[in-house]
Motif scaffolding. Structure first.
Motif, PDB file in Angstrom:
ATOM      1  N   GLN A  35       0.216  -1.720 -11.218  1.00  0.00           N
ATOM      2  CA  GLN A  35      -0.753  -0.589 -10.866  1.00  0.00           C
ATOM      3  C   GLN A  35      -1.336  -0.030 -11.935  1.00  0.00           C
ATOM      4  O   GLN A  35      -0.925   0.262 -13.077  1.00  0.00           O
TER       5      GLN A  35
ATOM      6  N   ARG B 246      -4.718   1.400  -8.111  1.00  0.00           N
ATOM      7  CA  ARG B 246      -4.792   0.316  -7.474  1.00  0.00           C
ATOM      8  C   ARG B 246      -4.050  -0.752  -7.897  1.00  0.00           C
ATOM      9  O   ARG B 246      -3.528  -0.942  -8.979  1.00  0.00           O
TER      10      ARG B 246
ATOM     11  N   THR C 149       0.847  -0.996   0.147  1.00  0.00           N
ATOM     12  CA  THR C 149      -0.081  -0.120  -0.022  1.00  0.00           C
ATOM     13  C   THR C 149       0.843   1.262   0.132  1.00  0.00           C
ATOM     14  O   THR C 149       0.573   2.178  -0.722  1.00  0.00           O
TER      15      THR C 149
END
Length: 149
Positions: free
Chosen positions: A138, A142, A38
């Motif tokens: 990515q 996301r 993340t």
């Protein structure tokens, strides 16, 4: 990409006799996939490949995982890649397998007639290492991870 080596502690390839075959360890369907870190999403990094060599013991338990560098498919890790490798290492540490088996048959002919199993003949659980390649990508903010050949 999947590379198989026997006797992972000695990092040597397994050699089979004419009357032997090898059954690859079977991955548990519940084995988790790595998660895209993340903290790296804001960096909008390009696709990143990470390869890992997973050492599996005779019982099918993961003993260790180490980066596997095999250019160009498996590049060396740099500072940003460490987070990707850590994500892979965290996931594979939880993996389970049905053990790899060396099948020993009475003769080569019996081996040729027995496909996909040890056919009730001698089964020797085998420690092995498997190499996997994961691609971190990515899109639209996301992250996703896929296993790649």
């Amino acid at each position: 990409m999947r590379e198989i080596s026997g006797a992972f502690a000695q990092a040597q390839r397994m050699t089979l006799a004419d009357n032997e075959s090898f059954l690859v360890p079977l991955e548990d369907e519940a084995n988790p996939s790595p998660a895209y870190p993340t903290a790296l999403l804001a960096q909008q990094l390009p696709s990143q490949a990470v390869c890992v060599r997973v050492a599996i013991d005779e019982a099918g338990t993961v003993m260790s995982s180490t980066p596997a560098v095999q250019p160009p498919e498996c590049p060396a890790l740099d500072a940003a890649d460490t987070a990707f490798f850590d994500a892979v290492a965290h996931a594979v540490a939880q993996w389970h397998y049905e053990p790899g088996l060396r099948c020993v048959f009475p003769d080569a002919k019996t081996k040729e007639q027995t496909v996909g199993s040890c056919g009730g003949y001698r089964e020797i659980p085998q420690a092995v290492s498997l190499t996997y390649r994961f691609v971190f990508e990515q899109k639209d903010g996301r992250g996703s991870v896929r296993m790649s050949q």
